[in-house]
Design a protein around this motif. Structure first.
Motif, PDB file in Angstrom:
ATOM      1  N   TRP A  19       0.835  -1.207   0.000  1.00 21.93           N
ATOM      2  CA  TRP A  19       0.000   0.000   0.000  1.00 21.93           C
ATOM      3  C   TRP A  19       0.869   1.256   0.000  1.00 21.93           C
ATOM      4  O   TRP A  19       0.574   2.221  -0.722  1.00 21.93           O
ATOM      5  CB  TRP A  19      -0.908  -0.003   1.234  1.00 21.93           C
ATOM      6  N   HIS A  53     -14.159  -3.246   4.320  1.00 18.81           N
ATOM      7  CA  HIS A  53     -12.749  -2.845   4.207  1.00 18.81           C
ATOM      8  C   HIS A  53     -12.298  -1.831   5.257  1.00 18.81           C
ATOM      9  O   HIS A  53     -11.205  -1.990   5.823  1.00 18.81           O
ATOM     10  CB  HIS A  53     -12.445  -2.302   2.806  1.00 18.81           C
ATOM     11  N   GLU A  99      -8.714  -6.862   1.349  1.00 15.59           N
ATOM     12  CA  GLU A  99      -7.842  -6.667   0.178  1.00 15.59           C
ATOM     13  C   GLU A  99      -7.432  -8.012  -0.399  1.00 15.59           C
ATOM     14  O   GLU A  99      -7.462  -8.222  -1.625  1.00 15.59           O
ATOM     15  CB  GLU A  99      -6.601  -5.863   0.579  1.00 15.59           C
ATOM     16  N   GLN A 135      -8.568  -9.102  -4.118  1.00  9.83           N
ATOM     17  CA  GLN A 135      -7.553  -9.346  -5.146  1.00  9.83           C
ATOM     18  C   GLN A 135      -7.711 -10.734  -5.769  1.00  9.83           C
ATOM     19  O   GLN A 135      -7.279 -10.962  -6.893  1.00  9.83           O
ATOM     20  CB  GLN A 135      -6.145  -9.198  -4.555  1.00  9.83           C
ATOM     21  N   SER A 180      -6.589  -1.516  -6.183  1.00  4.43           N
ATOM     22  CA  SER A 180      -6.646  -1.871  -4.760  1.00  4.43           C
ATOM     23  C   SER A 180      -8.019  -1.521  -4.206  1.00  4.43           C
ATOM     24  O   SER A 180      -8.629  -0.515  -4.596  1.00  4.43           O
ATOM     25  CB  SER A 180      -5.572  -1.122  -3.972  1.00  4.43           C
TER      26      SER A 180
END
Length: 889
Positions: A26, A692, A700, A704, A712
């Motif tokens: 990140w 989230h 995440e 993904q 993201s």
């Protein structure tokens, strides 16, 4: 997404496989910086800077998690978000830690000298600053490190000097000799709120003060009786006082008594301060050692005699006790008072005594020259602002009273500290003339001046934190213009006095604006027994150890959903087990969905025509959950938001929708399977986004691994309500279906009939809508109740011997004559009838209340009538069944 990037997901959630490395990704992608979009609405938070005195505790974890949750949601909602991090130099707290560390090596700060000692402190700061950074990373907090500040960095130091100089020029900072709270270990002044009062064992020592005139007597005695809890301060006595209205002692005023052990003559004076009803109504006045006595001394022009050194040992004014520790001197003086026949009696007591918040030692009231902030005009401005539309909104609202009450009764703030670590006071004294110069920089002829050796109270600089970190005093600084005032402050109720109040009055004074729109107040974290966590109790919990075992997301879930605003929270490992279990549920549900999405690349809704009842229902439930959770986040009611999310995910999504989807996914209708995949992908995508802000790591990871649009989930769009997804008809139909399935399962459970054993299920419908719902969803009913024979219709005959249940729109019969006892079934149904009768009676009472019927909204009244009708129908059907069974016995 590139499907080739999908990796095999484990069958069990393992935070140690999910969380490590993600935070660095990140950061490398710069996801935590403001968007810079000039069209986006700004939203900013400044982190309450942790002290660089040690590692973060659970309270810090709670504080930062709440902020991160708010920030992550606002970022996803498209705001231009700034969350500014930083740390506090923490003056006395840090210096006390470093001095304690040096003492272990047999060194004092005086051995090192100021310059070398400051280097030692900086080493400490770097070491613990690094630890705090590592802990922030473990927690996953999405701060913009490019804007990180420290309360002793150059920019903040400039702001501190500017504030000091301006307040001084305005007459709001002054220097004077006053009684202050003194920490003898740290050898520094303390403000009132840095003093903690504890109950200590003590005594009232009743001492004879003889009259100077040996011939004079009062009440037949040659002395007066004075009670004191602190005989070690007697050598600082300069008077004895009585109340001027006290008729008992009017003849004593003006006479003199002899100070025991010392021989000095002191007057008896009259002053309103004396409480006639307390003790004898006579008190000794020690202006250099008591704040009230100091004021009395000022009124009567009494001498101030300080009898103690900075370390609370006795000084030259204490006669033969010079050099003794204050408590040793007390024992010696008490012994001498007894020996010389001055002691009348000693009464043991327990009394409240002030202790230093930082070092724990007993505080002394000490005469000292200090710098002060004149608080009255600043407090008045803050209170006036709270009556305007630019007030600071306290959440919960009750804490505004805590703030205003303190501001109403605030004393002048002693801001100088006799420390070496901190912001040096920008005041210089001329070596020849003694003249005082206050300025942003040293005088030009610096060699002729000596700077004040004191530093400022650490709260002086942290009070400027919301605007000094944004570039102030440069009011043209881009961040100051864009992000100040800040949006929300998150902090505990224990520092409303220390910090929140000071930020408010300093911001109003120097920027003309409130420092933040909202201040969200949370409580304290306690242990399972409700005790405050402390070193002495040994009940502290290291958040990093909790993360090691359960993962950051589980800790974050517990911290954000375990309490309502302003309330304390109790930590327990049972709750952490439950938090991990919930994430494991999400993990396995997501894994099932992901495994069944085929070659889908982007989640999208199936066409309306292809949505079955379960699809319409889950989309409607998702929609209402989005609406309610968004509202609750805006209200900072994270506990209730968590409850709604939990119920939606665990019950609606996992227990019902995903289970129902298997009927379609394992079938042969390709169109239906495609629609179901799209519905599942859409709901999971939206659910992960909803979760989230609370659980950043696992969401995440899962996002993904599934089809998604974007790099993201951190910067993905937060779910919004869609009116066209609201479907009350589907919710109502699904509710009937779930009621039916639950009722049959309950019947099975009561007679211990496992789901694997087929049973006959007879459903007698009492309205067409219910019958249509059940007929259209026979495959779901058959999958979930496993019937041998399934009958649905209004003409279904009830068997004589059967388990039964009454639900809205239908009666359910399960013929189980060989498994049930008829009498037991009648007793069970009578219990049900009793509950239903109570509900009917409750509704009748409400509807019979004229005030309710006339004042309540029409919708609420109609809902109550519908409930009554439903309960009455169920009651009638249940009573009929009871009579039927009785007749067949």
């Amino acid at each position: 997404m590139d499907l080739a990037d999908k990796k095999e997901m484990s069958t069990k959630y393992d935070p140690q496989q999910v969380e490590p490395g993600r935070y660095d990704e990140w950061l490398s992608e710069d996801l935590f910086k403001p968007s810079g979009n000039p069209d986006a609405k700004p939203y900013s938070i400044v982190i309450p800077p942790p002290n660089v005195t040690g590692k973060l505790h659970l309270g810090h974890a709670w504080d930062t998690t709440l902020q991160d949750m708010i920030i992550r949601q606002k970022r996803m909602q498209g705001y231009d978000v700034l969350w500014l991090p930083g740390m506090d130099h923490a003056g006395i707290a840090t210096q006390a830690k470093v001095e304690a560390h040096l003492r272990e090596k047999g060194i004092t700060r005086y051995d090192l000298g100021r310059e070398k000692f400051i280097k030692e402190v900086w080493n400490w700061v770097h070491e613990y600053g690094d630890i705090i950074h590592q802990q922030w990373a473990k927690l996953g907090i999405s701060v913009d490190y490019s804007r990180e500040r420290f309360t002793l960095d150059d920019g903040l130091s400039k702001a501190v000097r500017k504030v000091f100089v301006n307040l001084y020029k305005k007459g709001l900072i002054y220097r004077g000799e006053y009684i202050i709270n003194w920490d003898p270990q740290a050898r520094t002044a303390l403000s009132d709120i840095e003093v903690i009062h504890k109950d200590d064992q003590g005594a009232f020592y009743h001492v004879k003060y003889p009259f100077v005139d040996p011939e004079y007597t009062f009440a037949g005695k040659h002395y007066i009786e004075i009670a004191t809890t602190r005989p070690e301060t007697m050598f600082g006595d300069t008077a004895v006082a009585v109340n001027p209205k006290d008729e008992r002692y009017k003849d004593l005023v003006g006479r003199e008594v002899v100070l025991p052990l010392q021989g000095r003559h002191i007057p008896i004076i009259a002053d309103q301060y004396v409480d006639m009803d307390f003790g004898t109504g006579m008190v000794k006045i020690t202006p250099a050692h008591d704040p009230n006595d100091f004021l009395v001394g000022n009124r009567h022009d009494l001498k101030r005699i300080n009898t103690m050194n900075e370390d609370a040992s006795m000084n030259e004014n204490a006669g033969k006790y010079e050099g003794m520790d204050r408590f040793e001197a007390r024992k010696a003086m008490v012994a001498d008072l007894k020996d010389q026949d001055y002691m009348l009696k000693i009464d043991p007591i327990v009394h409240s005594v002030g202790h230093s918040e930082r070092t724990g030692v007993q505080v002394e009231a000490r005469l000292s020259t200090q710098w002060f902030v004149k608080m009255k005009p600043l407090a008045e401005a803050a209170l006036k602002n709270q009556a305007s539309d630019q007030k600071v909104n306290f959440v919960p609202e009750r804490f505004e009273h805590t703030f205003t009450q303190w501001m109403d009764n605030v004393h002048d703030w002693v801001i100088s500290r006799q420390l070496w670590w901190g912001h040096r006071i920008p005041a210089w004294y001329n070596k020849q003339t003694g003249e005082t110069y206050v300025g942003m920089e040293a005088p030009e002829d610096a060699e002729n001046w000596e700077q004040d050796s004191d530093v400022l109270d650490t709260w002086f600089s942290s009070a400027l934190w919301p605007f000094s970190t944004m570039g102030w005093p440069d009011t043209d600084a881009a961040d100051f213009k864009r992000y100040f005032p800040t949006s929300t402050l998150v902090t505990g109720y224990d520092i409303i006095f220390f910090w929140v109040s000071r930020m408010i009055f300093q911001s109003l004074e120097f920027t003309g604006q409130r420092p933040f729109k909202n201040v969200l107040i949370h409580g304290l974290i306690r242990d399972e027994q409700g005790r405050k966590m402390s070193k002495s109790l040994g009940n502290g919990i290291d958040p990093m150890e909790v993360i090691e075992k359960y993962g950051a997301d589980a800790l974050r879930w517990f911290l954000t959903t375990g309490s309502t605003p302003g309330q304390d929270i109790r930590f327990s490992y049972d709750k952490m087990d439950a938090a991990w279990n919930f994430i494991n549920k999400i993990w396995n549900a997501s894994r099932f969905v992901i495994m069944n999405l085929g070659e889908m690349t982007v989640p999208s809704l199936p066409d309306k025509a292809d949505r079955d009842l379960a699809d319409r229902w889950i989309l409607s439930r998702l929609n209402s959950t989005i609406k309610d959770v968004t509202r609750l986040f805006d209200d900072f009611d994270f506990g209730e938001a968590g409850r709604l999310l939990y119920n939606f995910i665990w019950n609606d999504l996992c227990d019902w929708y995903i289970e129902m989807s298997k009927e379609v996914l394992y079938g042969t209708d390709e169109t239906a399977k495609s629609a179901k995949r799209h519905a599942l992908a859409y709901v999971l995508d939206q659910t992960l986004k909803l979760m989230h802000p609370i659980m950043p790591f696992v969401t995440e990871e899962l996002w993904q691994n599934m089809p998604h649009d974007g790099e993201s989930i951190v910067t993905a769009a937060y779910p919004v309500e869609h009116a066209d997804l609201a479907d009350e008809a589907a919710v109502s139909e699904m509710s009937r279906l779930i009621d039916l399935i639950r009722s049959v399962r309950n019947i099975r459970s009561e007679v211990n009939a496992p789901l694997s054993s087929p049973i006959d299920v007879l459903i007698k419908t009492t309205d067409k809508a219910t019958e249509q719902t059940y007929q259209a969803n026979r495959e779901y009913i058959e999958r979930f109740v496993h019937p041998k024979e399934l009958q649905i219709g209004d003409d279904v005959k009830s068997p004589k011997l059967a388990m039964s249940a009454v639900i809205t729109g239908a009666e359910i019969y399960v013929p189980l004559a060989e498994l049930i006892d008829l009498d037991q079934e009648i007793v069970r149904l009578q219990g049900e009838a009793k509950k239903l009768q109570a509900e009917v009676d409750r509704a009748d009472k409400k509807l019979g209340n004229e005030r309710f019927v006339q004042s309540a909204p029409e919708k609420v009244v109609n809902e109550q009538r519908e409930k009554r009708a439903d309960y009455l129908n169920k009651l009638t059907a249940t009573n009929e069944r009871i009579n039927e069974l009785k007749a067949n016995k």
